[in-house]
Motif scaffolding. Structure first.
Motif, PDB file in Angstrom:
ATOM      1  N   GLU A 195     -11.030  -1.022  25.386  1.00  0.00           N
ATOM      2  CA  GLU A 195     -12.399  -1.206  24.914  1.00  0.00           C
ATOM      3  C   GLU A 195     -13.394  -1.153  26.070  1.00  0.00           C
ATOM      4  O   GLU A 195     -14.509  -0.658  25.905  1.00  0.00           O
ATOM      5  CB  GLU A 195     -12.537  -2.519  24.145  1.00  0.00           C
ATOM      6  CG  GLU A 195     -13.866  -2.595  23.413  1.00  0.00           C
ATOM      7  CD  GLU A 195     -13.915  -3.716  22.404  1.00  0.00           C
ATOM      8  OE1 GLU A 195     -13.213  -3.619  21.384  1.00  0.00           O
ATOM      9  OE2 GLU A 195     -14.655  -4.687  22.646  1.00  0.00           O
ATOM     10  N   CYS A 231     -19.817   9.432  19.829  1.00  0.00           N
ATOM     11  CA  CYS A 231     -19.436   8.088  19.365  1.00  0.00           C
ATOM     12  C   CYS A 231     -18.163   8.157  18.532  1.00  0.00           C
ATOM     13  O   CYS A 231     -17.269   7.318  18.675  1.00  0.00           O
ATOM     14  CB  CYS A 231     -20.565   7.456  18.551  1.00  0.00           C
ATOM     15  SG  CYS A 231     -21.976   6.895  19.519  1.00  0.00           S
ATOM     16  N   ASP A 232     -18.087   9.153  17.676  1.00  0.00           N
ATOM     17  CA  ASP A 232     -16.892   9.342  16.857  1.00  0.00           C
ATOM     18  C   ASP A 232     -15.675   9.627  17.741  1.00  0.00           C
ATOM     19  O   ASP A 232     -14.599   9.061  17.527  1.00  0.00           O
ATOM     20  CB  ASP A 232     -17.113  10.475  15.856  1.00  0.00           C
ATOM     21  CG  ASP A 232     -15.959  10.608  14.878  1.00  0.00           C
ATOM     22  OD1 ASP A 232     -15.561   9.583  14.282  1.00  0.00           O
ATOM     23  OD2 ASP A 232     -15.439  11.733  14.739  1.00  0.00           O
ATOM     24  N   GLU A 249     -14.590   6.332  19.482  1.00  0.00           N
ATOM     25  CA  GLU A 249     -13.893   5.415  18.581  1.00  0.00           C
ATOM     26  C   GLU A 249     -12.520   5.960  18.200  1.00  0.00           C
ATOM     27  O   GLU A 249     -11.542   5.216  18.144  1.00  0.00           O
ATOM     28  CB  GLU A 249     -14.741   5.144  17.341  1.00  0.00           C
ATOM     29  CG  GLU A 249     -14.201   3.986  16.541  1.00  0.00           C
ATOM     30  CD  GLU A 249     -15.147   3.474  15.481  1.00  0.00           C
ATOM     31  OE1 GLU A 249     -14.659   2.768  14.592  1.00  0.00           O
ATOM     32  OE2 GLU A 249     -16.356   3.767  15.547  1.00  0.00           O
ATOM     33  N   ARG A 299      -8.907   4.149  18.897  1.00  0.00           N
ATOM     34  CA  ARG A 299      -7.942   3.867  17.832  1.00  0.00           C
ATOM     35  C   ARG A 299      -6.576   4.482  18.131  1.00  0.00           C
ATOM     36  O   ARG A 299      -5.546   3.897  17.800  1.00  0.00           O
ATOM     37  CB  ARG A 299      -8.465   4.365  16.488  1.00  0.00           C
ATOM     38  CG  ARG A 299      -9.605   3.540  15.945  1.00  0.00           C
ATOM     39  CD  ARG A 299     -10.137   4.099  14.626  1.00  0.00           C
ATOM     40  NE  ARG A 299     -11.312   3.396  14.200  1.00  0.00           N
ATOM     41  CZ  ARG A 299     -11.306   2.230  13.551  1.00  0.00           C
ATOM     42  NH1 ARG A 299     -10.175   1.659  13.253  1.00  0.00           N
ATOM     43  NH2 ARG A 299     -12.433   1.659  13.203  1.00  0.00           N
ATOM     44  N   THR A 333      -7.620  -0.920  16.516  1.00  0.00           N
ATOM     45  CA  THR A 333      -8.981  -1.070  16.018  1.00  0.00           C
ATOM     46  C   THR A 333      -9.871  -1.747  17.056  1.00  0.00           C
ATOM     47  O   THR A 333      -9.503  -2.792  17.589  1.00  0.00           O
ATOM     48  CB  THR A 333      -8.970  -1.915  14.725  1.00  0.00           C
ATOM     49  OG1 THR A 333      -8.105  -1.297  13.796  1.00  0.00           O
ATOM     50  CG2 THR A 333     -10.354  -2.041  14.128  1.00  0.00           C
ATOM     51  N   PRO A 334     -11.043  -1.167  17.355  1.00  0.00           N
ATOM     52  CA  PRO A 334     -11.969  -1.834  18.284  1.00  0.00           C
ATOM     53  C   PRO A 334     -12.412  -3.187  17.725  1.00  0.00           C
ATOM     54  O   PRO A 334     -12.369  -3.422  16.517  1.00  0.00           O
ATOM     55  CB  PRO A 334     -13.165  -0.877  18.354  1.00  0.00           C
ATOM     56  CG  PRO A 334     -12.686   0.421  17.808  1.00  0.00           C
ATOM     57  CD  PRO A 334     -11.574   0.102  16.864  1.00  0.00           C
ATOM     58  N   PRO A 363     -14.805  -6.239  16.464  1.00  0.00           N
ATOM     59  CA  PRO A 363     -16.012  -6.204  15.620  1.00  0.00           C
ATOM     60  C   PRO A 363     -17.294  -6.042  16.435  1.00  0.00           C
ATOM     61  O   PRO A 363     -18.217  -5.351  16.010  1.00  0.00           O
ATOM     62  CB  PRO A 363     -15.980  -7.555  14.892  1.00  0.00           C
ATOM     63  CG  PRO A 363     -14.539  -7.947  14.881  1.00  0.00           C
ATOM     64  CD  PRO A 363     -13.975  -7.417  16.173  1.00  0.00           C
ATOM     65  N   ARG A 413     -17.674  -2.376  17.386  1.00  0.00           N
ATOM     66  CA  ARG A 413     -17.993  -1.593  16.179  1.00  0.00           C
ATOM     67  C   ARG A 413     -19.450  -1.795  15.781  1.00  0.00           C
ATOM     68  O   ARG A 413     -20.121  -0.857  15.366  1.00  0.00           O
ATOM     69  CB  ARG A 413     -17.050  -1.970  15.032  1.00  0.00           C
ATOM     70  CG  ARG A 413     -15.649  -1.430  15.231  1.00  0.00           C
ATOM     71  CD  ARG A 413     -14.800  -1.473  13.976  1.00  0.00           C
ATOM     72  NE  ARG A 413     -14.909  -2.691  13.201  1.00  0.00           N
ATOM     73  CZ  ARG A 413     -14.048  -3.702  13.243  1.00  0.00           C
ATOM     74  NH1 ARG A 413     -13.002  -3.660  14.025  1.00  0.00           N
ATOM     75  NH2 ARG A 413     -14.235  -4.763  12.487  1.00  0.00           N
ATOM     76  N   ARG A 414     -19.973  -3.024  15.926  1.00  0.00           N
ATOM     77  CA  ARG A 414     -21.386  -3.271  15.605  1.00  0.00           C
ATOM     78  C   ARG A 414     -22.312  -2.491  16.537  1.00  0.00           C
ATOM     79  O   ARG A 414     -23.353  -1.995  16.106  1.00  0.00           O
ATOM     80  CB  ARG A 414     -21.707  -4.761  15.662  1.00  0.00           C
ATOM     81  CG  ARG A 414     -21.302  -5.508  14.401  1.00  0.00           C
ATOM     82  CD  ARG A 414     -21.900  -6.905  14.344  1.00  0.00           C
ATOM     83  NE  ARG A 414     -21.516  -7.747  15.464  1.00  0.00           N
ATOM     84  CZ  ARG A 414     -20.393  -8.469  15.502  1.00  0.00           C
ATOM     85  NH1 ARG A 414     -19.546  -8.451  14.504  1.00  0.00           N
ATOM     86  NH2 ARG A 414     -20.131  -9.208  16.558  1.00  0.00           N
ATOM     87  N   VAL A 464     -21.696   0.420  17.962  1.00  0.00           N
ATOM     88  CA  VAL A 464     -21.655   1.821  17.540  1.00  0.00           C
ATOM     89  C   VAL A 464     -22.333   1.994  16.184  1.00  0.00           C
ATOM     90  O   VAL A 464     -23.114   2.928  15.985  1.00  0.00           O
ATOM     91  CB  VAL A 464     -20.204   2.346  17.515  1.00  0.00           C
ATOM     92  CG1 VAL A 464     -20.136   3.755  16.929  1.00  0.00           C
ATOM     93  CG2 VAL A 464     -19.611   2.333  18.922  1.00  0.00           C
ATOM     94  N   GLN A 465     -22.075   1.095  15.253  1.00  0.00           N
ATOM     95  CA  GLN A 465     -22.682   1.199  13.922  1.00  0.00           C
ATOM     96  C   GLN A 465     -24.203   1.161  13.998  1.00  0.00           C
ATOM     97  O   GLN A 465     -24.890   1.898  13.301  1.00  0.00           O
ATOM     98  CB  GLN A 465     -22.193   0.073  13.007  1.00  0.00           C
ATOM     99  CG  GLN A 465     -20.776   0.256  12.545  1.00  0.00           C
ATOM    100  CD  GLN A 465     -20.235  -0.992  11.847  1.00  0.00           C
ATOM    101  OE1 GLN A 465     -20.817  -2.071  11.916  1.00  0.00           O
ATOM    102  NE2 GLN A 465     -19.102  -0.828  11.198  1.00  0.00           N
TER     103      GLN A 465
END
Length: 141
Positions: free
Chosen positions: A16, A55-56, A59, A63, A68-69, A71, A74-75, A77-78
């Motif tokens: 990460e 970004c895709d 991630e 993975r 899984t990164p 939370p 993920r926030r 990037v989201q």
């Protein structure tokens, strides 16, 4: 649309941290139109489309190597995806020359994303351990 940037982020693991570094590099390089911009709204958001693809990739690579990164990551990037996606959705197919009114609207949408990107850049640098590099990036030329 504005997406709040998390107050903090601590890399969950080495993978990460690498993902955060890659995201920082991409945001540093692709968040704003370059001198090659053709003057159209679609051209202005093309860099954002490339950023979302990066970004895709970041991630996906995470993975594949570590699961899984967290939370928090993920926030981060989201928020970028939502904020950039709003500008892209409005301007991606607009190849008409800008007039004053449309230029102001485009500027507002890009400024909203730029604010989001700057907050994410600061958070990544502060918690990833590369604040010195971030300070150099921010120095005027």
């Amino acid at each position: 649309m504005y997406w709040p940037v998390p107050a903090s982020w601590t890399p969950h693991d080495e993978a990460e941290l690498v993902a955060g570094w890659r995201l920082w590099l991409e945001l540093s390089d692709r968040a704003w139109p370059t001198a090659a911009w053709d003057g159209t709204p679609a051209g202005a958001v093309a860099q954002l489309r490339e950023l979302l693809a990066a970004c895709d990739d970041i991630e996906t690579a995470y993975r594949e190597t570590a699961g899984t990164p967290s939370p928090g990551f993920r926030r981060l990037v989201q928020g970028l995806v939502v904020t950039a996606g709003t500008a892209i959705g409005l301007w991606w197919d607009d190849f008409d020359p800008l007039d004053g009114e449309r230029a102001a609207l485009l500027h507002e949408d890009l400024a909203r994303f730029a604010e989001q990107a700057e907050q994410v850049l600061k958070l990544l640098a502060a918690n990833g351990g590369w604040t010195g590099l971030d300070a150099i990036r921010r120095r005027p030329a």
